[in-house]
Design a protein around this motif. Structure first.
Motif, PDB file in Angstrom:
ATOM      1  N   HIS A 138      50.708  42.062  49.635  1.00  0.00           N
ATOM      2  CA  HIS A 138      49.791  42.982  48.468  1.00  0.00           C
ATOM      3  C   HIS A 138      50.782  42.910  46.684  1.00  0.00           C
ATOM      4  N   VAL A 139      51.785  43.131  47.340  1.00  0.00           N
ATOM      5  CA  VAL A 139      52.499  43.434  45.832  1.00  0.00           C
ATOM      6  C   VAL A 139      52.847  41.940  45.036  1.00  0.00           C
ATOM      7  N   VAL A 140      52.894  40.946  45.553  1.00  0.00           N
ATOM      8  CA  VAL A 140      52.784  39.252  44.978  1.00  0.00           C
ATOM      9  C   VAL A 140      51.533  39.096  44.451  1.00  0.00           C
ATOM     10  N   ARG A 141      49.768  39.734  45.173  1.00  0.00           N
ATOM     11  CA  ARG A 141      48.509  39.588  44.779  1.00  0.00           C
ATOM     12  C   ARG A 141      48.845  40.627  43.160  1.00  0.00           C
ATOM     13  N   ALA A 142      49.079  42.135  43.151  1.00  0.00           N
ATOM     14  CA  ALA A 142      49.463  42.541  41.972  1.00  0.00           C
ATOM     15  C   ALA A 142      50.864  42.330  41.001  1.00  0.00           C
ATOM     16  N   ASP A 143      51.500  41.054  40.822  1.00  0.00           N
ATOM     17  CA  ASP A 143      52.493  40.342  40.550  1.00  0.00           C
ATOM     18  C   ASP A 143      51.616  39.772  39.315  1.00  0.00           C
ATOM     19  N   HIS A 144      51.554  38.833  40.456  1.00  0.00           N
ATOM     20  CA  HIS A 144      51.023  36.889  40.084  1.00  0.00           C
ATOM     21  C   HIS A 144      49.852  36.395  40.115  1.00  0.00           C
ATOM     22  N   GLY A 145      49.171  37.792  41.345  1.00  0.00           N
ATOM     23  CA  GLY A 145      47.103  36.942  40.472  1.00  0.00           C
ATOM     24  C   GLY A 145      46.737  36.603  42.944  1.00  0.00           C
ATOM     25  N   ALA A 146      45.321  37.023  42.896  1.00  0.00           N
ATOM     26  CA  ALA A 146      45.085  36.385  43.941  1.00  0.00           C
ATOM     27  C   ALA A 146      45.703  34.748  44.526  1.00  0.00           C
ATOM     28  N   GLU A 147      45.933  34.006  43.614  1.00  0.00           N
ATOM     29  CA  GLU A 147      45.490  32.573  43.665  1.00  0.00           C
ATOM     30  C   GLU A 147      46.784  32.244  44.537  1.00  0.00           C
ATOM     31  N   ILE A 148      47.948  32.476  43.684  1.00  0.00           N
ATOM     32  CA  ILE A 148      49.291  33.198  43.790  1.00  0.00           C
ATOM     33  C   ILE A 148      49.608  33.157  44.807  1.00  0.00           C
ATOM     34  N   ALA A 149      49.445  34.217  45.843  1.00  0.00           N
ATOM     35  CA  ALA A 149      49.494  34.993  46.004  1.00  0.00           C
ATOM     36  C   ALA A 149      48.905  33.785  47.894  1.00  0.00           C
ATOM     37  N   ASN A 150      47.931  33.685  47.495  1.00  0.00           N
ATOM     38  CA  ASN A 150      47.223  32.735  48.675  1.00  0.00           C
ATOM     39  C   ASN A 150      48.025  31.959  49.176  1.00  0.00           C
ATOM     40  N   SER A 151      48.410  30.996  47.583  1.00  0.00           N
ATOM     41  CA  SER A 151      49.145  30.064  48.355  1.00  0.00           C
ATOM     42  C   SER A 151      50.805  30.551  48.857  1.00  0.00           C
ATOM     43  N   VAL A 152      51.148  31.024  48.867  1.00  0.00           N
ATOM     44  CA  VAL A 152      52.468  32.164  49.275  1.00  0.00           C
ATOM     45  C   VAL A 152      51.769  32.147  50.695  1.00  0.00           C
ATOM     46  N   SER A 153      50.954  32.759  51.353  1.00  0.00           N
ATOM     47  CA  SER A 153      50.273  33.661  52.696  1.00  0.00           C
ATOM     48  C   SER A 153      49.972  31.873  53.267  1.00  0.00           C
ATOM     49  N   ARG A 154      49.496  30.862  52.489  1.00  0.00           N
ATOM     50  CA  ARG A 154      49.226  29.702  53.641  1.00  0.00           C
ATOM     51  C   ARG A 154      50.610  29.276  54.016  1.00  0.00           C
ATOM     52  N   PRO A 206      34.591  47.251  41.151  1.00  0.00           N
ATOM     53  CA  PRO A 206      34.041  45.161  41.017  1.00  0.00           C
ATOM     54  C   PRO A 206      35.668  44.944  39.980  1.00  0.00           C
ATOM     55  N   SER A 207      35.298  45.016  38.715  1.00  0.00           N
ATOM     56  CA  SER A 207      35.481  44.594  37.218  1.00  0.00           C
ATOM     57  C   SER A 207      36.672  44.855  37.662  1.00  0.00           C
ATOM     58  N   ALA A 208      37.543  46.150  37.879  1.00  0.00           N
ATOM     59  CA  ALA A 208      38.990  46.403  37.906  1.00  0.00           C
ATOM     60  C   ALA A 208      39.327  45.659  38.691  1.00  0.00           C
ATOM     61  N   TYR A 209      39.523  45.543  39.989  1.00  0.00           N
ATOM     62  CA  TYR A 209      39.487  43.852  40.797  1.00  0.00           C
ATOM     63  C   TYR A 209      39.629  42.682  40.310  1.00  0.00           C
ATOM     64  N   ARG A 210      38.120  42.465  39.470  1.00  0.00           N
ATOM     65  CA  ARG A 210      38.370  41.356  38.379  1.00  0.00           C
ATOM     66  C   ARG A 210      39.506  40.618  38.131  1.00  0.00           C
ATOM     67  N   SER A 211      39.865  41.716  37.509  1.00  0.00           N
ATOM     68  CA  SER A 211      40.645  41.866  35.646  1.00  0.00           C
ATOM     69  C   SER A 211      42.172  41.459  37.171  1.00  0.00           C
ATOM     70  N   ARG A 212      42.152  42.702  37.406  1.00  0.00           N
ATOM     71  CA  ARG A 212      43.402  42.474  38.752  1.00  0.00           C
ATOM     72  C   ARG A 212      43.323  40.700  39.334  1.00  0.00           C
ATOM     73  N   PHE A 213      42.663  40.795  40.396  1.00  0.00           N
ATOM     74  CA  PHE A 213      42.521  39.071  41.001  1.00  0.00           C
ATOM     75  C   PHE A 213      42.187  38.573  40.805  1.00  0.00           C
ATOM     76  N   GLY A 214      41.099  37.993  39.379  1.00  0.00           N
ATOM     77  CA  GLY A 214      40.041  37.017  39.242  1.00  0.00           C
ATOM     78  C   GLY A 214      40.847  36.309  38.439  1.00  0.00           C
ATOM     79  N   PRO A 215      40.389  34.355  38.279  1.00  0.00           N
ATOM     80  CA  PRO A 215      40.892  33.592  37.982  1.00  0.00           C
ATOM     81  C   PRO A 215      41.351  33.636  36.553  1.00  0.00           C
ATOM     82  N   GLY A 216      42.842  33.362  36.347  1.00  0.00           N
ATOM     83  CA  GLY A 216      43.695  33.856  35.013  1.00  0.00           C
ATOM     84  C   GLY A 216      44.273  35.279  35.243  1.00  0.00           C
ATOM     85  N   ALA A 217      43.731  36.175  36.289  1.00  0.00           N
ATOM     86  CA  ALA A 217      44.752  37.424  36.584  1.00  0.00           C
ATOM     87  C   ALA A 217      46.084  37.153  36.878  1.00  0.00           C
ATOM     88  N   GLY A 218      47.055  38.062  35.933  1.00  0.00           N
ATOM     89  CA  GLY A 218      48.033  37.547  36.443  1.00  0.00           C
ATOM     90  C   GLY A 218      49.742  37.228  35.575  1.00  0.00           C
TER      91      GLY A 218
END
Length: 330
Positions: free
Chosen positions: A181-197, A318-330
């Protein structure tokens, strides 16, 4: 065991995560913090954090004397942390040493982010930084925590609590949930997904999900919900209902409800809604910006229902979620 930071070259100016390790600390949560924040990330192309371990003593005996930790930084390293992970241990009735509590207070006073994993919430509470704040810990210590720290807004039976600059996680694997969750907040969803994989771990379990408290095993193990869950997950866009799930499982809705309660600790409708909301989040993370399309493809129906559920279950629009975790976030 030596400090993992000695084997990594952090990026200049990287966010520094420091973990305090104290006598009888749990190795599991230390390992979780190291896995999430401390490993090099060649698959990403850069290190995400500057990671350090520190301890009040040159040699620290870990939980039940399994091993001794040596070769890490002194406690003064806590004063350099952007994020400070505080120590935990199984004996929550033993007070933390004053030097550790003072380090936590100094970090809080200068605006560092604080993280307590499992019984680390007791360390934060002893330091006085949780008064009036939301927090959680392992369910088995709920009564003890409430009795000792009545000014803390303790939330039982959740995986983790994000209260801004102070975050706490329930026991064991919930440390990984909070770390991701912290990685998602700091670096975005794609990075967090990479770490989780790399961890071979679920990419996102919401903090409000229930802890897995003790429950009796089902009387009939062959009545697993696995097949019907898999079937439903492949058809979330369809107008599935609880009777549809029951028909697929060849049982009555009442029987299906009992099995969900026994095996998952939730209801069929709540599970189905949660799966659809998780799918909606993934669609947003992968770039779908039309919320009507997100709602339709996830089976939630309308953008209005998507907004209602996101606010209720995630505490965010949803808009805030997109800003935090969508492509290009973080």
């Amino acid at each position: 065991m030596t400090n993992g930071s000695s084997h990594a070259v952090p990026a200049t100016g990287a966010h520094r995560v420091v973990v305090i390790v104290d006598e009888n600390s749990n190795p599991f949560e230390l390992g979780c913090a190291t896995e999430v924040f401390g490993l090099r990330r060649p698959e990403i192309g850069r290190d995400l954090y500057d990671f350090r371990l520190c301890s009040p003593e040159p040699r620290t005996l870990m939980r039940d004397g399994f091993f001794t930790l040596a070769g890490v930084d002194g406690l003064e390293a806590a004063d350099t942390a952007d994020t400070l992970v505080v120590p935990n241990r199984p004996d929550v009735e033993v007070p933390r040493r004053p030097a550790v509590l003072d380090a936590v207070r100094r970090a809080h006073a200068r605006g560092a982010r604080l993280i307590g994993l499992c019984s680390g919430a007791f360390t934060l509470a002893e330091a006085g930084v949780l008064d009036g704040r939301r927090a959680t810990a392992h369910w088995q210590w709920a009564d003890s925590f409430r009795a000792r720290f009545p000014r803390v807004r303790f939330e039982e039976d959740v995986l983790f609590v994000d209260d801004g600059d102070v975050l706490t996680a329930a026991g064991s694997a919930a440390a990984l949930d909070l770390g991701l969750h912290v990685v998602r907040a700091d670096h975005g969803a794609e990075i967090a997904n990479s770490v989780s994989r790399r961890l071979v771990f679920a990419a996102h379990r919401d903090g409000g999900q229930r802890q897995f408290v003790e429950r009796p095993m089902p009387d009939l193990p062959d009545e697993s919900l696995g097949p019907v869950l898999h079937w439903a997950q492949e058809r979330l866009e369809a107008p599935l209902t609880v009777p549809d799930l029951a028909a697929r499982a060849a049982v009555s809705p009442a029987t299906l409800h009992r099995r969900f309660r026994a095996q998952l600790g939730t209801t069929p409708l709540a599970w189905l809604t949660g799966q659809r909301l998780a799918l909606a989040c993934r669609l947003i993370e992968h770039g779908e910006s039309r919320f009507e399309v997100v709602a339709r493809r996830s089976g939630l129906g309308t953008a209005a229902r998507l907004r209602t559920l996101m606010r209720r279950e995630r505490g965010i629009t949803p808009s805030a979620y997109r800003s935090r975790f969508g492509p290009g976030a973080g």
